[in-house]
Design a protein around this motif. Structure first.
Motif, PDB file in Angstrom:
ATOM      1  N   TYR A 163       0.835  -1.206   0.000  1.00  0.00           N
ATOM      2  CA  TYR A 163       0.000   0.000   0.000  1.00  0.00           C
ATOM      3  C   TYR A 163       0.870   1.257   0.000  1.00  0.00           C
ATOM      4  N   HIS A 164       1.839   1.324   0.910  1.00  0.00           N
ATOM      5  CA  HIS A 164       2.669   2.524   1.023  1.00  0.00           C
ATOM      6  C   HIS A 164       3.570   2.701  -0.206  1.00  0.00           C
ATOM      7  N   ARG A 167       1.239   4.122  -2.847  1.00  0.00           N
ATOM      8  CA  ARG A 167       0.877   5.508  -2.551  1.00  0.00           C
ATOM      9  C   ARG A 167       2.031   6.460  -2.851  1.00  0.00           C
ATOM     10  N   LEU A 194      -7.270   9.271   1.651  1.00  0.00           N
ATOM     11  CA  LEU A 194      -6.277   9.600   0.626  1.00  0.00           C
ATOM     12  C   LEU A 194      -5.518  10.882   0.951  1.00  0.00           C
ATOM     13  N   ASN A 197      -1.413   9.643   5.491  1.00  0.00           N
ATOM     14  CA  ASN A 197      -0.325   8.720   5.163  1.00  0.00           C
ATOM     15  C   ASN A 197      -0.478   7.350   5.804  1.00  0.00           C
TER      16      ASN A 197
END
Length: 372
Positions: A163-164, A167, A194, A197
């Motif tokens: 995920y990170h 992103r 969104l 963080n």
């Protein structure tokens, strides 16, 4: 009955059938005629094959709730990158119908570059992916276009490290939990996540009620639930798998107010009497694979062991023993002693479903583990 149509009349009694082209079904067509205004989705799990019957009304109830959650407007433009015989692809047709937004179906086979090309060509604002597709985008270091505002991720657990990493490439990911039996999403990250963080929590959608049963099993009550299913061993009977209106899933989780935490079906085991979360171990492995720019052809498993109860093993279809050994050593220095990878296995190919999700039971059977 039409097979895999893109043009669905959502307001009449016509039935539609959605089937993976490589699958065959022997279900008696007369049984389907007992129901009107239904979509039939054929699933092929590792334990049993079923044909899920979902009313058009159920699909539209789900679509209305999801549209509200994602703030969908008429000006939005959807890209369908999942097959229509998968609820993640099919549900977009219902959302588009209700919101009068546009949708486009991705041509040709999945590839990160092909996906990005479609996003840019059609100025897409909304789409859905599964975790394997997110991994492909990250491993190719592909950045999201500015006009894409939401990417719902379902079809399996989206690990925090993935995920990170996504992103950081500006992919607007909203992790979700859903299933075919509920016409798609049940709990989804809030769109306002969104702007933050942290890995987002899964908010239960307005059309669903959740309760947790013994052994942490998740039960669902919703206007978007299935009518019933036809199983391969009872092809002439529509089974209605409800207990006092609740559908009891095989998934496990925890309820905290309006937030659902999903543990998955096969993510916990005991080693030397200690609780071990395979989800957390997979998250560590995934970070290693991303850093090494490896393929996703690696799978962590817990397998039975006569002394310790379970053991952690690593399976790969990449014929690179040196790399496999390096991954194992890197992993083992980051975990507790009893969580270390005890053995590695090379296989010709990892058994996967049509969305590249590894079929764990089939893999364990191939390796010769007793899973009864």
């Amino acid at each position: 009955m039409q097979i895999n149509p893109t043009n669905i009349n959502w307001t009449n009694d016509e039935n539609y059938f959605f089937l993976n082209p490589i699958e065959n079904t022997d279900y008696n067509s007369d049984t389907f005629k007992q129901l009107k205004g239904h979509l039939f989705i054929h699933t092929s799990g590792t334990k049993s094959k079923k044909c899920i019957a979902l009313s058009k009304k159920a699909f539209l109830h789900s679509a209305e709730s999801v549209n509200h959650h994602l703030q969908v407007q008429k000006k939005d433009r959807w890209l369908i990158s999942l097959p229509l015989f998968h609820v993640g692809g099919l549900s977009i047709l219902a959302r588009s119908f209700l919101s009068q937004s546009s949708y486009f179906i991705m041509k040709d086979r999945w590839s990160p570059k092909n996906f990005l090309s479609h996003l840019k060509e059609y100025r897409i604002t909304l789409t859905s992916l599964v975790p394997t597709q997110v991994y492909d985008l990250v491993s190719h270091n592909i950045k999201a276009p500015d006009h894409l505002r939401v990417t719902v991720v379902g079809g399996g657990a989206l690990h925090k490290n993935l995920y990170h990493s996504a992103r950081a490439l500006h992919w607007p990911l909203l992790p979700s939990y859903g299933m075919t039996e509920a016409s798609s999403q049940i709990a989804t990250a809030d769109i306002h996540s969104l702007t933050q963080n942290n890995y987002p929590q899964l908010e239960i959608l307005k059309h669903c009620q959740i309760k947790i049963l013994p052994e942490n099993k998740i039960a669902i009550k919703s206007s978007a639930l299935l009518t019933g299913w036809l199983s391969a061993d009872k092809p002439d009977t529509i089974e209605r798998p409800f207990h006092e209106g609740w559908f009891i899933t095989e998934d496990r989780g925890k309820l905290e107010g309006s937030v659902l935490k999903v543990f998955g079906r096969d993510y916990m085991c005991k080693i030397n009497g200690e609780n071990v979360s395979l989800y957390e171990l997979e998250n560590i492995l995934l970070k290693i694979l991303i850093d090494l720019k490896c393929s996703s052809n690696y799978q962590l498993l817990h397998a039975p062991h006569p002394r310790t109860g379970s053991q952690i093993i690593l399976v790969s279809s990449e014929n690179n023993i040196e790399l496999l050994s390096h991954i194992r050593k890197t992993f083992n220095v980051q975990v507790r002693p009893f969580e270390k990878i005890q053995n590695c296995y090379l296989v010709p190919a990892l058994p996967k479903g049509h969305l590249s999700k590894v079929q764990i039971l089939n893999l364990k059977k191939y390796l010769g583990f007793n899973i009864s």
